[in-house]
Scaffold this motif. Structure first.
Motif, PDB file in Angstrom:
ATOM      1  N   CYS A  28     -13.215  -6.913 -73.969  1.00 41.51           N
ATOM      2  CA  CYS A  28     -13.937  -5.655 -74.178  1.00 41.51           C
ATOM      3  C   CYS A  28     -13.064  -4.741 -75.031  1.00 41.51           C
ATOM      4  O   CYS A  28     -11.915  -4.486 -74.701  1.00 41.51           O
ATOM      5  CB  CYS A  28     -14.244  -4.999 -72.833  1.00 41.51           C
ATOM      6  N   ASP A  31     -16.040   0.454 -74.219  1.00 40.58           N
ATOM      7  CA  ASP A  31     -16.955   0.496 -73.082  1.00 40.58           C
ATOM      8  C   ASP A  31     -17.909   1.685 -73.160  1.00 40.58           C
ATOM      9  O   ASP A  31     -18.479   2.110 -72.157  1.00 40.58           O
ATOM     10  CB  ASP A  31     -16.182   0.522 -71.756  1.00 40.58           C
ATOM     11  N   ARG A  47     -15.548  -5.747 -68.842  1.00 39.36           N
ATOM     12  CA  ARG A  47     -14.371  -4.861 -68.905  1.00 39.36           C
ATOM     13  C   ARG A  47     -13.501  -4.982 -67.668  1.00 39.36           C
ATOM     14  O   ARG A  47     -12.264  -5.018 -67.758  1.00 39.36           O
ATOM     15  CB  ARG A  47     -14.853  -3.413 -69.062  1.00 39.36           C
TER      16      ARG A  47
END
Length: 204
Positions: A28, A31, A47
């Protein structure tokens, strides 16, 4: 696919030995909210998960296809029902109860055939009048739709109304897409590795 196209997730570096797309882990890199509840839930799982997982593993987790009881927390809840509800809210489908002797089942029949016909036409055009002969120049979401529709065994339904000649051309071009070397496509300048890793996972 969508999170990769929006730049929220990427593949880890392939390293000096250039590990294959399906062996590399998903990371990730942003986010920030996408505005889509299911995408945001998926992004949060990716994440928060350590160690990182591969594309194939995330597809199994997020689609609810994993049988690993230790990974149940990663499964998105009621994915099909929530997708259907979204289509109902947009006026594409409706909700009905069907009685099957011993139980009732909720179904979502199509009510807006115009949207379906428009989408089918775009799919057809992508391999006919709008064919570029270069997947790197095709619209990424349409290209993904072609691959995912094929993996779901529904692509032929979109090609069925075509004339015999157009059907043959469409199927031949789809075969060309399926026979691509996804590793080579991902290595080209400007290519989205996450996109091609997802396509490779669905095309196994």
């Amino acid at each position: 696919v969508e999170l990769g196209l929006r730049g929220r997730i990427v593949l880890e570096s392939g390293g000096m030995r250039r590990r294959s797309l399906l062996m590399r882990k998903v990371q990730c890199v942003s986010d920030s909210n996408t505005g889509d509840v299911l995408l945001d839930e998926s992004l949060k799982h990716i994440r928060d998960t350590k160690p990182d997982e591969t594309v194939q593993t995330w597809i199994e987790y997020l689609s609810g296809e994993t049988w690993n009881p230790m990974k149940l927390k990663y499964q998105l809840r009621n994915v099909r029902e929530r997708l259907a509800k979204n289509l109902v809210e947009k006026g594409v489908c409706t909700t009905e109860k069907q009685n099957y002797v011993l139980f009732d089942m909720t179904t979502h029949p199509l009510v807006n055939s115009t949207i379906k016909q428009r989408l089918v036409k775009r799919v057809q055009e992508s391999v006919l009048s709008r064919w570029t002969n270069d997947p790197q120049r095709m619209d990424r979401r349409m290209l993904a739709l072609l691959y995912l529709a094929h993996a779901s065994d529904v692509l032929e339904n979109a090609f069925a109304p075509l004339s015999d000649d157009d059907y043959e051309v469409a199927m031949r071009r789809m075969r060309e897409l399926l026979e691509l070397d996804f590793e080579a496509e991902a290595a080209k300048d400007g290519a989205n590795e996450m996109f091609w890793a997802s396509i490779a996972a669905f095309s196994k």
